[in-house]
Design a protein around this motif. Structure first.
Motif, PDB file in Angstrom:
ATOM      1  N   LEU A 171       0.838  -1.194   0.000  1.00  0.00           N
ATOM      2  CA  LEU A 171       0.000   0.000   0.000  1.00  0.00           C
ATOM      3  C   LEU A 171       0.872   1.243   0.000  1.00  0.00           C
TER       4      LEU A 171
ATOM      5  N   HIS B  19       0.824   5.154   0.402  1.00  0.00           N
ATOM      6  CA  HIS B  19      -0.085   6.141   0.983  1.00  0.00           C
ATOM      7  C   HIS B  19       0.736   7.272   1.591  1.00  0.00           C
TER       8      HIS B  19
ATOM      9  N   LEU C  46      -5.912   1.344   7.460  1.00  0.00           N
ATOM     10  CA  LEU C  46      -6.524   0.608   6.355  1.00  0.00           C
ATOM     11  C   LEU C  46      -6.110  -0.862   6.374  1.00  0.00           C
TER      12      LEU C  46
ATOM     13  N   VAL D 241      -8.364  -4.225   6.461  1.00  0.00           N
ATOM     14  CA  VAL D 241      -8.199  -5.326   5.507  1.00  0.00           C
ATOM     15  C   VAL D 241      -8.129  -6.662   6.234  1.00  0.00           C
TER      16      VAL D 241
ATOM     17  N   LEU E 244     -10.186  -0.599  -0.529  1.00  0.00           N
ATOM     18  CA  LEU E 244      -9.108   0.380  -0.617  1.00  0.00           C
ATOM     19  C   LEU E 244      -9.484   1.540  -1.537  1.00  0.00           C
TER      20      LEU E 244
ATOM     21  N   VAL F  21      -7.505   5.050  -2.030  1.00  0.00           N
ATOM     22  CA  VAL F  21      -6.186   4.529  -2.396  1.00  0.00           C
ATOM     23  C   VAL F  21      -6.038   4.516  -3.909  1.00  0.00           C
TER      24      VAL F  21
ATOM     25  N   SER G  32      -1.730   0.412  -5.117  1.00  0.00           N
ATOM     26  CA  SER G  32      -1.630  -0.747  -4.234  1.00  0.00           C
ATOM     27  C   SER G  32      -1.551  -2.017  -5.067  1.00  0.00           C
TER      28      SER G  32
END
Length: 322
Positions: free
Chosen positions: A51, A53, A62, A66, A196, A201, A204
């Motif tokens: 990820l 970010h 996040l 998940v 996401l 997002v 990813s």
């Protein structure tokens, strides 16, 4: 059809980390923030999420979401957990008030069952169990289960015998059982991608047993998915570049019932025989559930059949390795 009844044995294809954007190189697209990487398991297979970010604290939040969501979906689709919705269905033959995700996935199964002329069939589980029990015996015939036992198991196979709607799922015969592992990992991957994306997002790589990319990697280039000949391989023999696409691979050597390697987990629901045409079949598609299901169906088709079906589909690529 792939039957992942043992943890970590889903396939012999290694999705090489060094070729999948996991190098944690200096980030050019996200300032100085390094990608956050989570590794775990989903339905018995290794799982990874990369990820990118700008906010590390938000990225960690996040990832916690998940993990919770994967566990929730496993409580529906897992063959290992006796309390899962799937285990209850297989145990009793009926599931009242099924989770909406179960119904949604069964709808997808019905579509792919029709597309693949019955080659994709979640009711293959009795055949898997027959082979597993046969080769666990000390005196197992290396030629495989008897013709009589195969006929009995095949009589329990057929997705058309499964009825379902929002209120109930029912198996049409006593002794029938489902496995959703030929599509559930792709489905879970897609659900995580949706989670996401809903959170904003834009970069990813999600691998919950199958890979799907959101955008490009941290360097602004496509994510690179390496396909290797074995789990122990250090280098891939093929690399796929993907952006907003998914990759799934089926390979008979991922799990074999016998030491000679003649009987694999990819079983033809029409004959009960193991697929032996290809070393592996990889599919690139817009979503992971599609790639997952098609890689199974294509494993049981000859090249002409594969190309005919592929040509009828939108944005699907197929890579066969004989």
């Amino acid at each position: 059809m792939i039957m992942d009844n043992k943890p970590g044995r889903r396939r012999f294809i290694t999705l090489m980390a060094a070729f999948a954007g996991l190098q944690l190189l200096p980030d050019r697209g996200f300032g100085s923030v390094s990608p956050v990487v989570w590794r775990g398991q989903a339905l018995g297979a290794p799982a990874t999420l990369v990820l990118n970010h700008q906010n590390p604290a938000e990225a960690e939040r996040l990832l916690r979401r998940v993990v919770v969501e994967v566990a929730r979906l496993e409580s529906i689709f897992s063959l290992f957990r006796p309390e899962s919705a799937l285990s209850e269905l297989n145990r009793t033959g009926v599931l009242a008030a099924p989770p909406s995700e179960m119904v949604e996935l069964l709808e997808l199964c019905r579509s792919f069952h029709g597309l693949g002329d019955g080659r994709f069939d979640p009711t293959i589980q009795p055949l898997w169990l027959l082979h597993a029990r046969h080769f666990l015996r000390d005196d197992a015939d290396p030629a495989g289960p008897s013709a009589r036992d195969m006929r009995k198991a095949l009589a329990l196979v057929g997705f058309d015998k499964v009825s379902f709607d929002a209120n109930r799922v029912a198996l049409g015969q006593r002794g029938m059982a489902l496995t959703l592992n030929g599509i559930a990992q792709g489905y879970i991957t897609d659900r995580i991608v949706a989670l996401l994306r809903d959170a904003g997002v834009t970069s990813s790589l999600v691998d919950m047993g199958e890979n799907r990319a959101i955008g490009n990697n941290a360097q602004g280039a496509p994510w690179r998915i390496g396909l290797a000949q074995s789990e122990d391989a250090t280098l891939p023999d093929m690399v796929l570049d993907i952006t907003d696409r998914a990759v799934a691979t089926s390979a008979g050597a991922g799990f074999q019932f016998d030491r000679a390697g003649k009987f694999s987990h990819i079983l033809d629901p029409r004959t009960g025989l193991s697929a032996r045409r290809y070393v592996r079949v990889s599919v690139v598609s817009e979503d992971a559930a599609t790639a997952d299901a098609l890689s199974t169906a294509f494993s049981l088709m000859d090249e002409r059949e594969v190309e005919t079906l592929r040509a009828s589909l939108r944005n699907v690529e197929v890579y066969l390795r004989a």
